[in-house]
Enzyme design. Structure first.
Site, mmCIF file in Angstrom:
data_model
loop_
_atom_site.group_PDB
_atom_site.id
_atom_site.type_symbol
_atom_site.label_atom_id
_atom_site.label_comp_id
_atom_site.label_asym_id
_atom_site.label_seq_id
_atom_site.Cartn_x
_atom_site.Cartn_y
_atom_site.Cartn_z
ATOM 1 N N ARG A 58 24.884 61.033 95.947
ATOM 2 C CA ARG A 58 24.802 59.568 96.029
ATOM 3 C C ARG A 58 25.700 58.942 94.977
ATOM 4 O O ARG A 58 25.489 59.129 93.780
ATOM 5 C CB ARG A 58 23.359 59.117 95.799
ATOM 6 C CG ARG A 58 23.215 57.617 95.783
ATOM 7 C CD ARG A 58 21.790 57.211 95.421
ATOM 8 N NE ARG A 58 21.718 55.766 95.277
ATOM 9 C CZ ARG A 58 20.949 55.147 94.412
ATOM 10 N NH1 ARG A 58 20.163 55.819 93.615
ATOM 11 N NH2 ARG A 58 20.962 53.835 94.342
ATOM 12 N N PRO A 86 12.621 56.618 93.626
ATOM 13 C CA PRO A 86 13.300 56.695 94.907
ATOM 14 C C PRO A 86 14.796 56.974 94.788
ATOM 15 O O PRO A 86 15.472 56.473 93.893
ATOM 16 C CB PRO A 86 13.059 55.323 95.536
ATOM 17 C CG PRO A 86 12.714 54.423 94.403
ATOM 18 C CD PRO A 86 12.050 55.291 93.381
ATOM 19 N N ASN A 87 15.241 57.801 95.695
ATOM 20 C CA ASN A 87 16.643 58.171 95.896
ATOM 21 C C ASN A 87 17.206 59.099 94.828
ATOM 22 O O ASN A 87 18.348 59.531 94.938
ATOM 23 C CB ASN A 87 17.531 56.927 96.047
ATOM 24 C CG ASN A 87 17.112 56.106 97.232
ATOM 25 O OD1 ASN A 87 16.946 56.633 98.327
ATOM 26 N ND2 ASN A 87 16.897 54.822 97.028
ATOM 27 N N HIS A 111 17.557 55.071 82.573
ATOM 28 C CA HIS A 111 18.526 54.772 83.634
ATOM 29 C C HIS A 111 19.770 55.612 83.388
ATOM 30 O O HIS A 111 20.262 55.665 82.261
ATOM 31 C CB HIS A 111 18.900 53.288 83.635
ATOM 32 C CG HIS A 111 17.713 52.405 83.773
ATOM 33 N ND1 HIS A 111 17.112 52.185 84.983
ATOM 34 C CD2 HIS A 111 16.988 51.738 82.841
ATOM 35 C CE1 HIS A 111 16.067 51.390 84.802
ATOM 36 N NE2 HIS A 111 15.971 51.115 83.506
ATOM 37 N N ASN A 158 12.493 57.523 85.201
ATOM 38 C CA ASN A 158 13.602 56.879 85.891
ATOM 39 C C ASN A 158 13.028 56.378 87.204
ATOM 40 O O ASN A 158 12.890 57.132 88.161
ATOM 41 C CB ASN A 158 14.746 57.865 86.127
ATOM 42 C CG ASN A 158 15.949 57.196 86.754
ATOM 43 O OD1 ASN A 158 15.853 56.101 87.294
ATOM 44 N ND2 ASN A 158 17.085 57.870 86.693
ATOM 45 N N ARG A 167 26.018 46.391 85.769
ATOM 46 C CA ARG A 167 26.051 46.468 87.238
ATOM 47 C C ARG A 167 25.607 45.143 87.845
ATOM 48 O O ARG A 167 25.643 44.109 87.187
ATOM 49 C CB ARG A 167 25.180 47.641 87.686
ATOM 50 C CG ARG A 167 25.749 48.973 87.150
ATOM 51 C CD ARG A 167 25.007 50.179 87.632
ATOM 52 N NE ARG A 167 25.095 50.267 89.091
ATOM 53 C CZ ARG A 167 24.254 50.994 89.813
ATOM 54 N NH1 ARG A 167 23.282 51.679 89.229
ATOM 55 N NH2 ARG A 167 24.378 51.038 91.124
ATOM 56 N N ALA A 205 15.212 52.022 91.810
ATOM 57 C CA ALA A 205 15.145 50.620 92.210
ATOM 58 C C ALA A 205 13.788 49.983 91.945
ATOM 59 O O ALA A 205 13.703 48.761 91.783
ATOM 60 C CB ALA A 205 15.496 50.492 93.692
ATOM 61 N N GLU A 249 11.582 54.426 79.420
ATOM 62 C CA GLU A 249 12.262 54.011 80.656
ATOM 63 C C GLU A 249 13.693 54.520 80.581
ATOM 64 O O GLU A 249 14.377 54.311 79.579
ATOM 65 C CB GLU A 249 12.230 52.483 80.748
ATOM 66 C CG GLU A 249 12.988 51.907 81.912
ATOM 67 C CD GLU A 249 13.023 50.384 81.886
ATOM 68 O OE1 GLU A 249 13.890 49.815 82.577
ATOM 69 O OE2 GLU A 249 12.215 49.750 81.171
ATOM 70 N N TYR A 287 26.656 57.830 89.368
ATOM 71 C CA TYR A 287 25.567 58.694 88.906
ATOM 72 C C TYR A 287 26.004 60.107 88.525
ATOM 73 O O TYR A 287 25.194 60.891 88.052
ATOM 74 C CB TYR A 287 24.475 58.778 89.978
ATOM 75 C CG TYR A 287 23.875 57.427 90.300
ATOM 76 C CD1 TYR A 287 23.044 56.785 89.389
ATOM 77 C CD2 TYR A 287 24.155 56.782 91.495
ATOM 78 C CE1 TYR A 287 22.503 55.550 89.670
ATOM 79 C CE2 TYR A 287 23.609 55.541 91.791
ATOM 80 C CZ TYR A 287 22.784 54.929 90.870
ATOM 81 O OH TYR A 287 22.251 53.702 91.148
#
Length: 149
Positions: A18, A10-11, A105, A79, A112, A82, A103, A23
């Site tokens: 964003r 998502p996103n 990121h 990725n 964060r 969330a 995985e 990012y």
């Protein structure tokens, strides 16, 4: 030639607009182009996908597990956005299929907010990459190539 599946949650369709301070300014299309080049360097084909829907991501993981079992898929770079921090369903899909998965990121999630420090995916993943920006994608593809041995 084996394929590498790159899944984006998502996103991630908002990359480039964003929170560019977190990012970066690269778009998802830019990331896909980087992945095409990385796959070509390692003699892989690329299957690049993005969804904002958890169930769709689960279905794609199941599909990937079948493809890996059939010998046509080298593994996946994921990725999950969330969903990394919320989805037992994605964990179960990875674990249940036995999929070789990295995985990924873009940001260093451990630097964060505290809620980003826990991953439901990490226990099922073969490796975790975080904090390299979008350059992490080709690095993860190189990692999958190393795992092919």
């Amino acid at each position: 030639m084996k394929t590498v599946l790159v899944l984006n949650g998502p996103n991630l369709n908002l990359l480039g607009t964003r929170e560019p301070a977190v990012y970066g300014s690269a778009t998802l299309a830019d990331v896909e182009a980087m992945c095409v080049e990385a796959c070509a360097r390692h003699d892989f084909a690329l299957d690049f996908r993005q969804s904002n829907h958890e169930g769709q991501l689960v279905d794609w993981l199941h599909e990937a597990g079948r493809a890996q079992a059939a010998g046509t898929l080298a593994g996946a770079v994921f990725n999950a956005g969330a969903y990394t921090h919320t989805s037992v369903a994605l964990h179960d899909a990875i674990k249940g299929t036995g999929l070789t998965l990295i995985e990924l990121h873009i940001s260093n999630v451990h630097a964060r907010e505290a809620f980003r420090h826990h991953s439901y995916l990490s226990p099922a993943a073969k490796a975790v990459m975080a904090g390299f920006g979008v350059a992490g994608y080709p690095l993860a593809i190189a990692g999958l190539a190393q795992m092919q041995g």
